[in-house]
Design an enzyme around this catalytic site. Structure first.
Site, short mmCIF file in Angstrom:
data_model
loop_
_atom_site.label_atom_id
_atom_site.label_comp_id
_atom_site.label_asym_id
_atom_site.label_seq_id
_atom_site.Cartn_x
_atom_site.Cartn_y
_atom_site.Cartn_z
CG ASP A 220 -2.28 0.69 0.84
OD1 ASP A 220 -2.20 1.78 0.27
OD2 ASP A 220 -3.37 0.18 1.13
CG HIS A 295 13.31 -0.78 -13.06
ND1 HIS A 295 13.69 -0.71 -14.40
CD2 HIS A 295 14.24 -0.09 -12.37
CE1 HIS A 295 14.81 -0.01 -14.49
NE2 HIS A 295 15.16 0.38 -13.29
#
Ligand code: NAG
Ligand code: NAG
Length: 451
Positions: A220, A295
């Site tokens: 989160d 990435h």
């Protein structure tokens, strides 16, 4: 004023000055040096009945040590395994510190906050060895799917404070929140939670806060700014398999201004940066998000004012204005499924003065990606942004590109792993510190744990 020991790191001083000039107003951090606090008084919890046996509740000892040192001194949790079964509220202190060299493990099951520190000034919470930690054993709650139980650490109405060099692990709920605080510095922290929503890393709604050199693993919020906030600088952040950083979620009367995120590295997260709302009112202005590397994240830049995870609130939408996105590189997971630029502004409050420069992201999977904008304006049309100063809404307009932008390749961090080791069904070990939190950037202050 800087703590004396930081002042000794002469080479770090110019960097500190430069960094702080970005968005901060005046100095941040504790006012009195640790040496002076130690000279005033030291209150070791083991002198107040705490036992490092991993099971005796240290609550009373911690409260009593605090009472003796709260108007000047250092409360010490020495190395060892301590249990906290009854939550503590440490209120009204001044010129004090909490030295967390041991490990405090959750032993109670109440909600709320394991350690709640409020109404204080000139405070420092730190580990002198980098080995101190709060262990929440959140998996005991998460095993059966419940995201409940306590938050680990919460500050409310604290001024001039420093928080550094320890770990926050496996919170049953959030790890660290700063509510209505002023002039704080938070750095050299490692946060590792379960692979689930609802286990936020750092949430801040405050004024004049510098958060730097922090790693968050969870699923989160990595480091998230909420309303109201002003003058927040977030830099050298390693969102290592997290949800990603965000501003929001935003509601009615939002008031956020002068926020900089810089040097943010995001790996295998939901997004690199999100601004999220649905309806609501007020303003987010003067935000800079620069030097981002991503990435294999799902979303990259994700501004969503129709965020489907919240119920729409009354209001035409939060006005976003003066948002600069610059120098983003790396590769999103799948650019055809989720393009690297998604800007969905509220039709009732079109975004203005959105600037995207030096943005070179490319897809990891496939050979195309999209940019999509709705009701989003810039001085000049670029990517999917329309030129203009707002006023009229426009529907989502998507551009698909088939050629990789030049310069999208970006370095990776050594700590990236291809599988998420920390589930929500087993205890999460206390992590060690990475040597750096962003490719090529050394921490502003030397890690207490060494590197
Ligand atoms: C862009 O970000 C990279 C790190 O990703 C940094 O090395 C480089 O100096 C930045 N460029 C500018 C112009 O700030
Ligand atoms: C990054 O997260 C992965 C997955 O949780 C973990 O195994 C790895 O050790 C983390 N990297 C660092 C530098 O701690």
């Amino acid at each position: 004023m800087l703590p004396t020991w930081a002042g000794l790191l002469l080479s770090a001083v110019p960097a500190l000055v430069v960094a702080q000039s970005a968005n901060l107003q005046g100095s941040v951090g504790a006012l009195t040096s640790l040496e002076d606090k130690r000279a005033t008084k030291t209150c070791d919890i083991t002198d107040y009945g705490a036992v490092a046996d991993g099971s005796t509740d240290i609550s009373t000892a911690l409260n009593d040590a605090y009472t003796d040192c709260s108007s000047g001194g250092v409360v010490v949790v020495p190395p060892g395994d301590f249990a906290l079964a009854t939550w503590v509220t440490l209120s009204g202190g001044s010129a004090w510190a909490l030295q967390l060299d041991g490990i405090i493990t959750r032993a109670g099951t109440e909600g709320g906050n394991m350690i709640f520190i409020e109404h204080g000034i000139d405070f420092e919470m730190f580990s002198s060895t980098g080995k101190g930690a709060m262990q929440g054993l959140g998996y005991e709650f998460h095993l059966d799917g419940d995201i409940e139980g306590p938050r680990l650490l919460r500050f409310y109405d604290m001024a001039s404070f420093s928080v550094h060099d320890f770990a926050l692990v496996d919170a049953p709920a959030f790890h660290f929140s700063m509510d209505t605080c002023d002039s704080g510095e938070v750095y050299n922290l490692v946060i590792r939670g379960g692979d689930s929503g609802g286990l936020d890393g750092i949430d801040v709604w405050s004024t004049n806060i510098w958060i730097h050199d922090v790693m968050v693993t969870n699923k989160d919020e990595c480091v998230t700014v909420k309303s109201p906030s002003k003058n927040i600088l977030v830099e050298n952040i390693y969102c290592n398999w997290s949800g990603g950083c965000a501003i929001g979620s935003l509601g009615e009367d939002t008031d956020i201004t002068d926020i900089t995120y810089r040097n943010v590295y995001t790996w295998m997260s939901n997004q690199m940066m999100m601004i999220k709302s649905y309806g609501g009112s007020g303003t987010v202005s003067n935000v800079v998000m620069e030097n981002f590397i991503g990435h294999r994240n799902a979303y990259s830049l994700d501004i969503d004012q129709y965020w489907s995870s919240m119920d729409p609130l009354p209001g035409d939408g939060v006005q976003l204005t003066g948002i600069t996105i610059s120098n983003w590189t790396g590769r999103e997971a799948d650019g055809l499924e989720r393009g690297p630029i998604k800007i969905m502004c509220a039709d009732g409050a079109p975004c203005t003065d959105i600037v995207i420069t030096d943005f070179a992201m490319w897809t990891k999977t496939g050979d195309s990606q999209w940019y999509s904008c709705q009701s989003a304006y810039s001085d000049d049309a670029s990517f999917c942004l329309q030129a203009g100063d707002g006023g009229t809404s426009y529907p989502a307009t998507t551009t698909t590109v088939y050629t990789a932008p030049t310069g999208y390749k970006a370095p990776k961090m050594r700590g990236d792993l291809s599988t998420h080791t920390w589930s929500t069904t087993a205890s999460i070990p206390i992590p060690t510190f990475p040597a750096s939190f962003f490719p090529g950037a050394m921490p502003y202050s030397a890690l207490a744990a060494g590197s």
